[in-house]
Enzyme design. Structure first.
Site, mmCIF file in Angstrom:
data_model
loop_
_atom_site.group_PDB
_atom_site.id
_atom_site.type_symbol
_atom_site.label_atom_id
_atom_site.label_comp_id
_atom_site.label_asym_id
_atom_site.label_seq_id
_atom_site.Cartn_x
_atom_site.Cartn_y
_atom_site.Cartn_z
ATOM 1 N N GLU A 73 -2.370 2.237 -15.440
ATOM 2 C CA GLU A 73 -2.176 0.923 -14.835
ATOM 3 C C GLU A 73 -3.087 -0.080 -15.535
ATOM 4 O OE1 GLU A 73 -2.905 -0.637 -10.350
ATOM 5 O OE2 GLU A 73 -1.612 1.127 -10.540
ATOM 6 N N SER A 124 -7.730 0.900 -9.874
ATOM 7 C CA SER A 124 -6.932 2.108 -10.109
ATOM 8 C C SER A 124 -6.577 2.212 -11.584
ATOM 9 C CB SER A 124 -5.655 2.081 -9.271
ATOM 10 O OG SER A 124 -5.957 2.112 -7.898
ATOM 11 N N ARG A 158 4.547 -2.043 -9.948
ATOM 12 C CA ARG A 158 3.426 -2.443 -10.798
ATOM 13 C C ARG A 158 3.860 -2.961 -12.179
ATOM 14 N NH1 ARG A 158 2.128 -2.066 -6.435
ATOM 15 N NH2 ARG A 158 0.403 -0.916 -5.492
#
Length: 301
Positions: free
Chosen positions: A293, A223, A172
């Site tokens: 995130e 998320s 990520r």
């Protein structure tokens, strides 16, 4: 309010544009200045104008994975929502796509061609530019696996073609995060020659799995936290007893604990405080600090 156009273009330059309706969380203040270029030349003109005016630049794609401050965003916000061009090379199985192209739409397009490799994208409410920057992924797939190259607008206003290997991909993240290097387009290498019905079915299964396990009934940013190595963020939050925990109109989803919902009228600060509460509670219980995130934009002091 339209005040003018960017110099040497017909691209409107707008002042004090609300960003809440341009993000999937539906919270946040206004952009001091806002443009939505339709061409690469217009995007370069926006970048040049901001530099000449000594304004900070923020790039806005699909508006997911973002938390915009209630106080708004200083400087120029550049939206890539109109950069949605797509070119498919039937001989090589490569797709070249503009930064603003929606990921679910791209997944469906590839499936219709019978090209495998992007089925995992179907449930991600983002766009190509954001996927390249953050190495978006789901269902065991990620951007780094299929990306061939990206066209980048460099800080000096020039364009550069960079390979996926040059982007420093990890879970990520990439070396494009927190820089003034902006993604304009991306080229993906897929696997052509499959039965479109089979690829469509696999794509639909991914979508059905996400619809079953994740909340889509209220605005959210996707998320909120990255998954630690040993446990998922959702499991840690749920086992801490935080499902349904609410600050103001911001709530930890009861369906999936790694989602924070805007239950109607939430503020960005309420979401921010809920993120911090979750981090602290999980750290107290498990000695694990959850790293967001979601990207915070603007002032949350």
């Amino acid at each position: 309010m339209n005040l003018a156009c960017l110099p040497q273009t017909q691209c409107p330059l707008q002042h004090h544009v609300s960003l809440a309706e341009l993000t999937t969380l539906n919270v946040g203040g206004s952009a001091e200045w806002f443009v939505a270029p339709r061409t690469v030349a217009e995007l370069q003109a926006a970048y040049t104008w901001a530099q000449e005016e000594a304004l900070p630049i923020t790039v806005l794609g699909a508006g997911s994975n973002l938390l915009v401050s209630d106080r708004g965003v200083a400087g120029l916000v550049i939206s890539t929502k109109h950069l949605r061009y797509l070119k498919s090379d039937l001989e090589t199985g490569q797709l070249t796509v503009g930064a603003g192209y929606p990921l679910p739409k791209l997944a469906h397009y590839a499936a219709k061609l019978g090209w495998r490799g992007l089925e995992w994208m179907v449930g991600i409410p983002g766009s190509v530019g954001g996927a390249v920057v953050m190495n978006a992924g789901a269902h065991g797939g990620c951007t780094a696996e299929r990306l061939v190259s990206a066209v980048i607008l460099e800080p000096d206003g020039t364009l550069a073609v960079v390979s996926a290997r040059e982007l420093g991909y990890a879970y990520r993240t990439s070396n494009l995060q927190d820089t003034q290097r902006f993604v304009l387009q991306a080229t993906w290498q897929l696997e052509p020659g499959y039965d479109p019905a089979q690829v469509k079915a696999a794509t639909q299964k991914h979508l059905s799995d996400r619809l079953r396990s994740q909340p889509y009934d209220f605005p959210n940013c996707g998320s909120v936290f990255r998954n630690p190595q040993e446990r998922t963020a959702g499991w840690l939050i749920e086992q801490t007893g935080l499902k349904g925990y609410q600050i103001g109109r911001a709530q930890v989803s009861e369906k999936h604990a790694n989602f924070i919902l805007n239950c109607g009228g939430a503020t960005a600060m309420e979401v921010y405080h809920l993120i911090r509460h979750v981090q602290t509670a999980v750290a107290d219980r498990w000695s694990v600090w959850l790293h967001p995130e979601v990207k915070l934009i603007g002032d949350f002091a």
